[in-house]
Design a protein around this motif. Structure first.
Motif, PDB file in Angstrom:
ATOM      1  N   ARG A 199     -15.439 -15.564 -16.377  1.00  0.00           N
ATOM      2  CA  ARG A 199     -15.933 -16.112 -15.103  1.00  0.00           C
ATOM      3  C   ARG A 199     -17.104 -15.311 -14.554  1.00  0.00           C
ATOM      4  N   MET A 200     -17.074 -14.003 -14.739  1.00  0.00           N
ATOM      5  CA  MET A 200     -18.121 -13.142 -14.173  1.00  0.00           C
ATOM      6  C   MET A 200     -19.277 -12.891 -15.123  1.00  0.00           C
ATOM      7  N   HIS A 201     -19.196 -13.462 -16.347  1.00  0.00           N
ATOM      8  CA  HIS A 201     -20.254 -13.262 -17.351  1.00  0.00           C
ATOM      9  C   HIS A 201     -20.471 -11.776 -17.636  1.00  0.00           C
ATOM     10  N   LEU A 202     -19.363 -11.064 -17.840  1.00  0.00           N
ATOM     11  CA  LEU A 202     -19.415  -9.637 -18.103  1.00  0.00           C
ATOM     12  C   LEU A 202     -18.738  -9.321 -19.434  1.00  0.00           C
ATOM     13  N   ASP A 203     -19.200  -8.245 -20.065  1.00  0.00           N
ATOM     14  CA  ASP A 203     -18.532  -7.733 -21.257  1.00  0.00           C
ATOM     15  C   ASP A 203     -17.368  -6.819 -20.896  1.00  0.00           C
ATOM     16  N   TYR A 204     -17.445  -6.201 -19.732  1.00  0.00           N
ATOM     17  CA  TYR A 204     -16.408  -5.273 -19.270  1.00  0.00           C
ATOM     18  C   TYR A 204     -16.487  -5.175 -17.755  1.00  0.00           C
ATOM     19  N   VAL A 205     -15.410  -4.737 -17.148  1.00  0.00           N
ATOM     20  CA  VAL A 205     -15.440  -4.337 -15.741  1.00  0.00           C
ATOM     21  C   VAL A 205     -15.410  -2.822 -15.683  1.00  0.00           C
ATOM     22  N   ASP A 206     -15.928  -2.285 -14.615  1.00  0.00           N
ATOM     23  CA  ASP A 206     -15.878  -0.833 -14.443  1.00  0.00           C
ATOM     24  C   ASP A 206     -14.475  -0.370 -14.084  1.00  0.00           C
ATOM     25  N   LEU A 207     -13.736  -1.230 -13.385  1.00  0.00           N
ATOM     26  CA  LEU A 207     -12.409  -0.853 -12.903  1.00  0.00           C
ATOM     27  C   LEU A 207     -11.494  -2.065 -12.956  1.00  0.00           C
ATOM     28  N   PHE A 208     -10.304  -1.868 -13.517  1.00  0.00           N
ATOM     29  CA  PHE A 208      -9.315  -2.936 -13.548  1.00  0.00           C
ATOM     30  C   PHE A 208      -8.012  -2.420 -12.954  1.00  0.00           C
ATOM     31  N   TYR A 209      -7.453  -3.200 -12.030  1.00  0.00           N
ATOM     32  CA  TYR A 209      -6.246  -2.805 -11.299  1.00  0.00           C
ATOM     33  C   TYR A 209      -5.030  -3.625 -11.732  1.00  0.00           C
ATOM     34  N   SER A 210      -3.883  -2.981 -11.709  1.00  0.00           N
ATOM     35  CA  SER A 210      -2.625  -3.686 -11.518  1.00  0.00           C
ATOM     36  C   SER A 210      -2.516  -3.950 -10.022  1.00  0.00           C
ATOM     37  N   HIS A 211      -2.551  -5.233  -9.651  1.00  0.00           N
ATOM     38  CA  HIS A 211      -2.738  -5.607  -8.253  1.00  0.00           C
ATOM     39  C   HIS A 211      -1.490  -5.384  -7.400  1.00  0.00           C
ATOM     40  N   ARG A 212      -0.329  -5.335  -8.045  1.00  0.00           N
ATOM     41  CA  ARG A 212       0.875  -5.036  -7.285  1.00  0.00           C
ATOM     42  C   ARG A 212       1.973  -4.515  -8.215  1.00  0.00           C
ATOM     43  N   TYR A 213       2.870  -3.785  -7.632  1.00  0.00           N
ATOM     44  CA  TYR A 213       4.018  -3.237  -8.341  1.00  0.00           C
ATOM     45  C   TYR A 213       4.960  -4.368  -8.745  1.00  0.00           C
ATOM     46  N   ASP A 214       5.397  -4.335  -9.993  1.00  0.00           N
ATOM     47  CA  ASP A 214       6.320  -5.342 -10.514  1.00  0.00           C
ATOM     48  C   ASP A 214       7.682  -4.676 -10.732  1.00  0.00           C
ATOM     49  N   PRO A 215       8.692  -5.014  -9.931  1.00  0.00           N
ATOM     50  CA  PRO A 215       9.988  -4.337 -10.044  1.00  0.00           C
ATOM     51  C   PRO A 215      10.796  -4.765 -11.265  1.00  0.00           C
ATOM     52  N   GLU A 216      10.384  -5.830 -11.955  1.00  0.00           N
ATOM     53  CA  GLU A 216      11.139  -6.345 -13.090  1.00  0.00           C
ATOM     54  C   GLU A 216      10.580  -5.897 -14.445  1.00  0.00           C
ATOM     55  N   THR A 217       9.276  -5.832 -14.551  1.00  0.00           N
ATOM     56  CA  THR A 217       8.657  -5.403 -15.809  1.00  0.00           C
ATOM     57  C   THR A 217       8.694  -3.887 -15.913  1.00  0.00           C
ATOM     58  N   PRO A 218       9.073  -3.322 -17.060  1.00  0.00           N
ATOM     59  CA  PRO A 218       9.048  -1.864 -17.204  1.00  0.00           C
ATOM     60  C   PRO A 218       7.664  -1.307 -16.892  1.00  0.00           C
ATOM     61  N   LEU A 219       7.625  -0.225 -16.139  1.00  0.00           N
ATOM     62  CA  LEU A 219       6.337   0.370 -15.797  1.00  0.00           C
ATOM     63  C   LEU A 219       5.552   0.747 -17.044  1.00  0.00           C
ATOM     64  N   GLU A 220       6.256   1.183 -18.084  1.00  0.00           N
ATOM     65  CA  GLU A 220       5.582   1.564 -19.324  1.00  0.00           C
ATOM     66  C   GLU A 220       4.788   0.386 -19.905  1.00  0.00           C
ATOM     67  N   GLU A 221       5.321  -0.823 -19.785  1.00  0.00           N
ATOM     68  CA  GLU A 221       4.601  -1.981 -20.322  1.00  0.00           C
ATOM     69  C   GLU A 221       3.317  -2.240 -19.553  1.00  0.00           C
ATOM     70  N   THR A 222       3.422  -2.240 -18.235  1.00  0.00           N
ATOM     71  CA  THR A 222       2.230  -2.464 -17.407  1.00  0.00           C
ATOM     72  C   THR A 222       1.194  -1.385 -17.654  1.00  0.00           C
ATOM     73  N   LEU A 223       1.623  -0.148 -17.659  1.00  0.00           N
ATOM     74  CA  LEU A 223       0.684   0.961 -17.789  1.00  0.00           C
ATOM     75  C   LEU A 223       0.078   1.042 -19.182  1.00  0.00           C
ATOM     76  N   GLN A 224       0.873   0.750 -20.209  1.00  0.00           N
ATOM     77  CA  GLN A 224       0.307   0.769 -21.562  1.00  0.00           C
ATOM     78  C   GLN A 224      -0.719  -0.338 -21.727  1.00  0.00           C
ATOM     79  N   ALA A 225      -0.506  -1.472 -21.064  1.00  0.00           N
ATOM     80  CA  ALA A 225      -1.523  -2.530 -21.093  1.00  0.00           C
ATOM     81  C   ALA A 225      -2.828  -2.026 -20.496  1.00  0.00           C
ATOM     82  N   LEU A 226      -2.755  -1.265 -19.401  1.00  0.00           N
ATOM     83  CA  LEU A 226      -3.963  -0.702 -18.804  1.00  0.00           C
ATOM     84  C   LEU A 226      -4.640   0.269 -19.763  1.00  0.00           C
ATOM     85  N   VAL A 227      -3.844   1.107 -20.409  1.00  0.00           N
ATOM     86  CA  VAL A 227      -4.400   2.048 -21.392  1.00  0.00           C
ATOM     87  C   VAL A 227      -5.135   1.285 -22.496  1.00  0.00           C
ATOM     88  N   ASP A 228      -4.494   0.269 -23.025  1.00  0.00           N
ATOM     89  CA  ASP A 228      -5.077  -0.467 -24.147  1.00  0.00           C
ATOM     90  C   ASP A 228      -6.306  -1.269 -23.731  1.00  0.00           C
TER      91      ASP A 228
END
Length: 318
Positions: free
Chosen positions: A131-160
């Motif tokens: 949508r933004m016609h970009l190859d990358y963003v400078d910063l990507f957020y997890s927009h909110r805490y998910d109490p059901e998904t393991p934190l390791e899954e969310t955070l490893q997705a950010l790492v990857d």
């Protein structure tokens, strides 16, 4: 005839020593006031107004632009607006811009369009980049805490996501303190340190201070950026007369309700306005400066429905 290409103000960085702050212990400098696309940049808004606001921001040293997948309305349309701006005006200046997006709230139907799964975060970012016609963003957020998904899954997705080159840095928004601590350690151990925490902080809502999030960020080299710094317009002169303007957010009733404007709140707002006037400031300037004076704060995110409104808010940088 095509309009002339956009030429930025050549003096936009002349006051760099006043405009920018270091984000935690990173190499990133952010403007004290950043431009958020939460409101006023969707498909329902005039594109030329969005263009004028964004150009004015960049012309005055604002390099950080904050978006999310579902900003609009409708969902995705704020990023589409930014994509048009990038294509028409800002492509030559991409390396001067610090662009953020997020995923975590409702975006598309079904079980994979919400919260914090690896499936959702990665798919959402791919859509945002298109949508933004970009190859990358400078910063990507997890927009909110998910109490059901393991934190390791969310955070490893950010790492990857960083390792795949789709984002340079990662952040989290509105995570509770203990989850913030876990995220900080997890990401640091994988050499993708947490750049920034985004939370709602203003004179009426001080939860990040009270919970200890601000102190933790300051002590551990994590930046902090405040959204809703003017409490959806309450911390401006719009409501000081005790009435609700027809074109205000309170009149629309989506985020602000008229019954929120109690006599007690009105009295507090008028007192803060008196304090601001004694310092030669507007209530909005006073509210933005209050946030910037708090320990650990890097930047505040402001929205704008006009160039004039943005011009007033940028005075808080100086």
């Amino acid at each position: 005839m095509l309009p002339p290409p956009y030429t930025p103000n050549p003096t936009r960085y002349d006051l760099s020593d006043q405009i920018y702050r270091r984000c935690g212990r990173s190499g990133v400098l952010l403007p004290k006031v950043s431009l958020g696309f939460w409101h006023n940049f969707g498909a329902v808004d005039p594109f030329e107004r969005s263009r004028a606001i964004t150009r004015y921001a960049f012309d005055h040293g604002v390099t950080h632009f904050d978006l999310a997948n579902n900003y609009g309305p409708p969902y995705g349309s704020a990023e589409e607006t930014f994509g048009r701006l990038m294509a028409d005006d800002f492509r030559p200046f991409r390396d001067e811009m610090f662009i953020a997006s997020k995923a975590g709230y409702d975006m598309w139907p079904g079980p994979y369009g919400n919260w914090g799964s690896r499936k959702y975060l990665m798919a959402s970012l791919d859509q945002s980049l298109r949508r933004m016609h970009l190859d990358y963003v400078d910063l990507f957020y997890s927009h909110r805490y998910d109490p059901e998904t393991p934190l390791e899954e969310t955070l490893q997705a950010l790492v990857d996501i960083v390792r795949a080159g789709k984002a340079l840095y990662v952040g989290i928004s509105r995570w509770p303190l203990e989850a913030l601590k876990f995220a900080d350690q997890y990401l640091r151990e994988r050499d993708v340190p947490l750049l920034i925490y985004q939370g709602r902080l203003n004179m009426l809502d001080r939860e990040p201070q009270e919970e200890g999030v601000l102190d933790y960020c300051a002590d551990h080299g994590i930046g902090f950026i405040s959204f809703s710094p003017l409490a959806q317009g309450l911390l401006t002169d719009r409501y000081l007369k005790g009435t609700v303007p027809d074109d205000s957010r309170m009149a629309k009733g989506r985020f602000l309700k008229a019954d929120m404007l109690t006599p007690e709140l009105l009295g507090q707002l008028r007192q803060w306005n008196d304090d601001a006037q004694a310092q030669g400031r507007t209530l909005a300037e006073h509210a933005l400066r209050w946030i910037l004076d708090q320990r650990g704060v890097t930047s505040v995110l402001v929205g704008a429905s006009s160039v004039e409104q943005l011009e007033r808010n940028l005075k808080a940088m100086y």
